[in-house]
Design a protein around this motif. Structure first.
Motif, PDB file in Angstrom:
ATOM      1  N   TYR A  25       0.836  -1.205   0.000  1.00 11.83           N
ATOM      2  CA  TYR A  25       0.000   0.000   0.000  1.00 11.83           C
ATOM      3  C   TYR A  25       0.866   1.249   0.000  1.00 11.83           C
ATOM      4  CZ  TYR A  25       0.986   0.653   4.988  1.00 11.83           C
ATOM      5  OH  TYR A  25       1.613   0.853   6.179  1.00 11.83           O
ATOM      6  N   ARG A  66      -6.181   5.190   5.161  1.00 15.33           N
ATOM      7  CA  ARG A  66      -6.629   3.838   5.512  1.00 15.33           C
ATOM      8  C   ARG A  66      -6.636   3.690   7.024  1.00 15.33           C
ATOM      9  NH1 ARG A  66      -2.736  -0.290   6.856  1.00 15.33           N
ATOM     10  NH2 ARG A  66      -0.780   0.731   7.344  1.00 15.33           N
ATOM     11  N   LYS A  67      -7.419   2.736   7.497  1.00 19.86           N
ATOM     12  CA  LYS A  67      -7.351   2.349   8.902  1.00 19.86           C
ATOM     13  C   LYS A  67      -6.098   1.513   9.110  1.00 19.86           C
ATOM     14  CE  LYS A  67     -11.280   0.324   9.516  1.00 19.86           C
ATOM     15  NZ  LYS A  67     -12.382  -0.372  10.248  1.00 19.86           N
ATOM     16  N   ARG A  68      -5.418   1.744  10.226  1.00 17.50           N
ATOM     17  CA  ARG A  68      -4.156   1.048  10.466  1.00 17.50           C
ATOM     18  C   ARG A  68      -4.359  -0.348  11.021  1.00 17.50           C
ATOM     19  NH1 ARG A  68      -1.114   5.105  14.095  1.00 17.50           N
ATOM     20  NH2 ARG A  68       0.322   3.369  14.318  1.00 17.50           N
TER      21      ARG A  68
END
Length: 412
Positions: A36, A394-396
């Motif tokens: 990502y 994004r969510k981690r």
């Protein structure tokens, strides 16, 4: 039916076999660049085709420098960690087919030296609890392999560098460490042998093949890699940049020196634990070893960044129902003071209209949210940047509060 022991052995074999089959080209040489992250950097650079010079003040594994060079741009990247400087220089270098063939030949020579026992092994690196990383048989092989590489290829040459990258891959592939979450863990850490046969020489040979597979992908752009502190960039870097793309350390007490220490010890970038602690103390966000004890006596400098948001966060952490609250508040304060010092370096290095992108995640301490992205935005605004935005990426993890952001701003 398959016995539980056999199922576990098969699972471990599959995990071992596929441990380093991810990654493409030079990006995947050490499997340290998340997919990502690579995609984000590639897209940002592609969206700025007219950027003449690109800066990454926090080099890491060289993702921005390599992406920029592949897309034909001139880039400059810096880091305080000499191992990361070496790795990025190796990844962004130009290689010929002759060098690739010489590396392949040196690989065969090294393995032949080991088979014939014609090389004296190097000393065991002073890594704490090293038996958790490698069992005795594997340690013996790695010591011989490290010595054989120095004998088969002249140090400080492209061939030697390529073999050392393959050696680093082999270190982790033969290790008992797991990297499937933020903090590494160890399996089978009693020093016993792995539960299935391993041809260690074949693992190294396969790593060499993997590395050499990326050699023909010579970038068309130029990358300059500089050993420098992000807080004093102007001392080592000059000129104006049109684009900054970087991912600084997060304010999460994760020590990048700790995570990289197996490579750094085996390659000679660290000699002892004190060296590791000293380097971690110099790095932004470091809290490992002596860095923690030094933090106890640390005091905020006169010119620290003043922010009501930050003051409230520090007070909440310090007064939390935890005996370490005061120390962690100091850690957070030092992190943002260091980042403020870094941001103050930027204006002298940017061209008019330059755009900056800081990829960073927020954090929590004792239930207190540290909105790193908002504090970055405050700092950039205070320095005169415009169009400051915090774009969620994004969510981690499963914690909904933890998000990664792209903090974007434009210079005057």
């Amino acid at each position: 039916m398959t016995s539980p022991l056999l199922r576990e052995q098969l699972r471990r074999r599959a995990e071992y076999t596929h441990k380093f089959n991810t990654g493409v080209g030079r990006y995947g040489w050490l499997r340290l660049t998340p997919a990502y992250s690579l995609k984000i950097v590639e897209e940002l650079i592609a969206n700025h085709p007219d950027a003449r010079r690109i800066l990454d003040p926090f080099c890491g594994t060289g993702t921005t420098a390599l992406c920029a060079a592949y897309q034909g741009h001139e880039s400059v990247t810096a880091d305080i960690n000499p191992f990361l400087i070496w790795l990025t220089k190796t990844k962004t270098a130009q290689y010929s087919q002759t060098i690739a063939e010489a590396a392949q030949s040196a690989c065969r020579q090294a393995l032949d030296m080991i088979a014939r026992r014609t090389v004296k092994p190097v000393s065991t690196p002073p890594i704490f609890n090293i038996e958790r990383w490698w069992n005795l048989e594997t340690l013996g092989f790695l010591r011989l392999l490290r010595a054989a590489i120095d004998n088969a290829a002249e140090p400080d040459t492209p061939v030697h560098d390529l073999l050392l990258v393959a050696f680093c891959r082999t270190l982790i592939e033969l290790s008992q460490a797991a990297f499937n979450h933020q903090s590494m863990s160890f399996g089978n850490d009693d020093g016993s042998t792995l539960p299935f046969p391993v041809d260690r020489g074949a693992v190294f040979a396969a790593s060499v093949q993997f590395v050499l597979g990326g050699v023909p992908e010579n970038p068309s752009g130029a990358a300059s890699v500089v050993l420098a502190d992000a807080r004093t960039l102007k001392d080592k870097i000059s000129g104006s940049f049109d684009l900054v793309i970087t991912s600084p350390p997060y304010v999460n007490r994760m020590s990048y020196i700790r995570e990289l220490r197996p490579y750094m010890y085996w390659l000679g970038f660290l000699q002892n634990g004190r060296d590791a602690g000293e380097l971690d103390w110099k790095a932004i966000g470091g809290t490992w070893g002596i860095a923690t004890s030094r933090l106890t006596d640390w005091k905020r400098p006169e010119g620290h960044f003043r922010s009501t948001r930050l003051t409230n966060v520090l007070q909440a952490i310090a007064h939390a129902e935890n005996k370490h609250g005061s120390l962690l508040a100091k850690y957070v304060a030092k992190y943002f003071d260091d980042m403020w010092t870094h941001f103050c370096e930027l204006p002298a290095l940017l061209a008019p209209g330059a755009e900056v992108h800081y990829i960073v995640g927020n954090s929590t301490f004792y239930g207190t949210l540290v909105a790193t992205e908002q504090l970055y935005a405050e700092m950039l605004s205070a320095l005169g940047f415009s169009r400051v935005e915090c774009r969620p990426l994004r969510k981690r993890n499963s914690n909904k509060a933890l998000v990664e952001f792209d903090v974007v701003a434009r210079w005057k």
